[in-house]
Design a protein around this motif. Sequence first.
Motif: not given
Lengths: 188, 102, 634
Positions: A51-54, A61-67, A70-73, A141-150
Motif C-alpha cells: 500500500s505504501l508503494a501505491v 515517486g515512481e522509482f521509490v515505489a519500485g525500490a 523490490i528492496v523492502y518487500a 523518474s529513475p533518470a532524475q534520481i540517478g542524476e541527483l545521487f551522482l
Amino acid sequence: MEVVLAASASNILVWFVWIAAALALLASGVAVVLFANPFFSALALIGNLASLAVLYLLLAGEFVAGAQVIVYAGAIVIMFVFVLAYLGGRADAPWAGGPTLQNVTAIVAAAAIALEVIVVIALKAGDDLSNTAQVTGAFGSPAQIGELFLSNHLLAFEVTSIVLLVAAVGGVILGSAMPTSDDEEEAA
Amino acid sequence: MLGPGIAAYLILSVVLFATGAFGVLIRRSPLIILLALELMLNAGNLALIAFARQLGNADGQIFALTVMVVAAAEAVLGLGLIVAVSRKRVELDVDRLTSLRG
Amino acid sequence: MDVLAWTALFSPAVAVVAIALLGERIDRRSAGLLASGATFLSFVCTAALFFQLLGREPENRSILSTPWTWLTAGDLKIGASVLIDPLSVFMMLVVTGVGFLILVYAIGYMDGDDEERRYHAYKALFIFSMLLLVMAGNLLLLLAGWGMVGLSSYLLINYWHQRRAAVEAGKKAFVMNAVGDATFVLALFILVQQTGSLDFSTVFAAAPDALGDGSTLAVLVALGLLGGAVAKSAQVPLHTWLPDAMEGPTPVSALIHAATMVTAGVYLIVRTSPLFELAIDVQELAGILGAVTLLMAGLIALVQTDIKRVIAYSTMSQIGYMFVGVGLGAYGASMFHLMTHAFFKALLFMAAGLVIHALSGEQDIRKMGGLARELPWTYRAFLVGALALAAIPPFAGFFSKDAILSSLIDQGSLGWILWGVGIVGAFLTGLYTFRLLFIVFFGEPDPYVREHLHRERFEGPLSMMWPVGVLAVLSIVAGFLQVPEQWHLVTEWLDPVVESVPEATGGLALFSILASLGAATGGIAVAWALYRRPGDRPAAIRARLPWAANALEHKLWWDEAYDALFYRPASQVATWLLGRIEGPIVLRSLGGLGTGVRDVSDRVAAAQTGRVRGYVLALAVGLAVLAIVFLVVA
C-alpha cells in the motif's frame, strides 16, 4: 467540458485509489502490531509495504515505489520470514496479565504523539501545506534520481555502500557459529 | 495536484508512526518489535516523499532511498542478534533479556 | 674576590649534590674524599680571601657581593648577598679549616659503615649551611643558613636511625632549635617593620632611630635574637638537647656540637651587637645566662660516666664563657676563645673517638682505664686538649679564657660577679677534665679493656691520626695570637666590624691571670687526689653529699621539668583533638562524602533496569512531552 470531466474523473480515480490504499495501510499496520502469530505479522507487513508503494506512486515517486517493493518487500521481509522459519515463530500474547503500567502508558504516549502532530498539521494545513508545487513528468523518474545521487548526494551514495558492507560483515559474524555454545553441546 | 492534499498524507504518516511506536512498546518478542520498527521507518519515508512532492524537490526521495538502505542494514543486524541470542537457548522475550542492568 | 667567596660557599653544596646523584656509582671512600676535598677547596678560597683582605686598609675591609635579588615583597628587597669582612672571614677560616680536618678524620672513623655516603653528603651539607650562615650579608640569608644547620644537625644526630635513642635525640634537638628559630623570626619581623630592610648595614644604621635606645621594641628584638642564640648554643634554658645529641657519631659531635654549630649563637650576637647595644639589659642577660650555664654544666660534668657527655657538658660550659664575654662587650676575646675552643674541643672529641674506636664502640668510662700505655699517641693528644681546656699556659685555652676574664674586671659590679663565676668555672673545668683523663688513661686497664681493645698497625687508621695531630699543634700555638699586654691580633682584626671593650692592664690583669691559673691548677690537683688511682675517695664524697650527687646525676631535673611542663600537656591536647575533632569531624566528613556519593549513585543506578521496553517507553513519553513543549513555545 471534456477536460473538466476528464479532470474530475481522474481526480475521483485518484481519490478512490488513495482511500483504498490508506485503509489498507492502516489495517495492515494494526495487523502487524496486534497479531499474536509473528508469521502473520510478517505477512501483514508485506501488505503494508504494497500500500505504501501505491501511495508513493500517487506522489510522483515512481522509482521509490519500485525500490520499495523490490528492496523492502522483496528482500527485507523475506529475510524476516527466513528467520521466523528458522526460529519457529513463537507466539507471544501482549495482553496476557491484564493492563500493566507499561501497556497503559504506551497507549497514552502513542496516542498523544499522533494527536499532537495531527493538531499541528491541521493548524498549518491552511497556509504552508496548501501550495503544492507543479512537477514535470520527469520528477521522481529513475533518470532524475540517478542524476541527483551522482551529483549532489554523491557522498550519501558512497556512504550507504559502506553501511551495507558493514552490515553484511556484521551479519556474517553474528550468524556464524559461536564457539562456546557449540563446544558445550558437543561435549554434552 | 489531484487527490487529497499533502496534509492527508502527513496525517496518514503520523498515524502509521504512532501505530509502529505502539507496537514497539507493547510487544515482547524482539522479532515483532523489529517489524514494528520497520513500520515506523516507513512512516517516516512517507512523510519525506510527501514533502518532496509538495516542494517539488526530489532530495526528499533521495533521503527516503537512503533511509531504506539503512533500514535494511539495521534489519540484518537486528535479526543476526536475535539469531545469536536464540542460539544461547535464551527465551526471546525482551523483558527477560536484562543482563545490561545497572 | 667575589668568585673566591662564591666558590668557597658553593663548593660543599656541589659535593652534596654530586654524592647524592652519583649514589652507588662511587665507592664509599670516594664520597668522603669528595666531601673533604670540597671543604679543602673552600678553605683555600677562604685563605686567599683572608690574604686579600690583609692587603687592604682596615676601613676598607668590608665587601658585599650581591649577584641577584632573591626576594622582593612590596618595598622589601632582599638580595642573595654575601658579606666578606673580617668577622665572616674569621668564622669561615675556623669552619672550613676545622671542618676539613674533621671530615678527613671521619673518613677513617666511619669506614665500613653501611650508609657511609649519606654521612659524607650530610657533612658537606652542614659545611655549606654553616658557611651560608657566616657569609650571609643580610639577616634573612643568615636565618636560612641557621635553619639549614639545624636540619643538618638533626640529620646527623639520628644518622643511625635504627636506634631509638638517636631518633629521639634528633627530634629533641630539632624542636628545641625550632623554639629558638621562632623567637629569631619574631625579632626579624619587628626589624622589617621598623627599618624596612634586613641588610646588616641598613638595619644597623637605622636601628638607633627606628628602635630607640632601650625602648620596648629594641628589647624585644634583642630578646628574640638572644632566644635563637640560646637555643642554637645550648645555653640555659634551652640546653637539654646537647647531651642527648651525643647519640650521633663522634665526628658529628666534634664538628657540629663543639666547633661550629653551637658557636653560631655567639657569632649571631657578635654580628648583631649594634642591636644588642641598644638594649643593654638583654645583653647583660646574655652574660648572666652564660654564667649560669657555665656553672651548671661544670657541676653536672663532674658526675657523668659517658666520655662524650663529659665533653658535651664541657662544651656547654665553655660556650657559657663566650656568652659571658659578649654579654659585657668583649667581642674580640669571645671570638678568640671560639677559635681556640674549636681547636681543642674538636681535638678532645677526636681523641675520645679514637678511644671509642679502639674499644669497638664502648663509651662508658667506668669500663676504661690504663689506656695511656695501650694508646700512647691518643693519650698525648688528649693530654694536650685537656691542658688547653683547663687553660694552662702555654696552651691556647689559657690565652683565650684569660682574655675574656680580664675584659670583665673593670666593668662594674656585674663584671666582677661574672668574673668570680668564671674563676669558679675554671676550677670546675680543671677538675672534670682531669677526672676524665685520669679515669680513662691512668691506672690499671679494666677487664673490659683487656678483652675488647683492638689496635691497628698504628693506634688508628692514618686518616684519623694526622688531623688529630694538626689540631694538637694548633691547640698549642694558636694561643699566641693574643698575648696580654703584648699584642691583640684577633681583637684588632675584628675591630673594624665590632669594637670590643678593652682588657684590663697592669696589676688587675696580673691578678686575673694568677687567680684563674690558681683555680685551674687547684682543680687539677683535686682531680689528681681523687681519681688518680681508683680508690673509694669519690664514693666517700658521694656518701657525704648524697643530695648533691643525686641532683647532678639527674642533670638538675631539667629534662623531667620540660617533660612535665611541655611534652605531657602537648601530647594530651593532641590526643584530645584527635579523638574529638579530627576523628569525628574531619575524617568522618570525608568518609561521609564518599559514602554519600555512593548512596546517591546506587539510587540513580536503580533506573538502569535493563529492560528495553522501559527505555523505549521513556523515550516515547519524552517525545510526547517535548512535542507539546514545542507546540506551546512556537
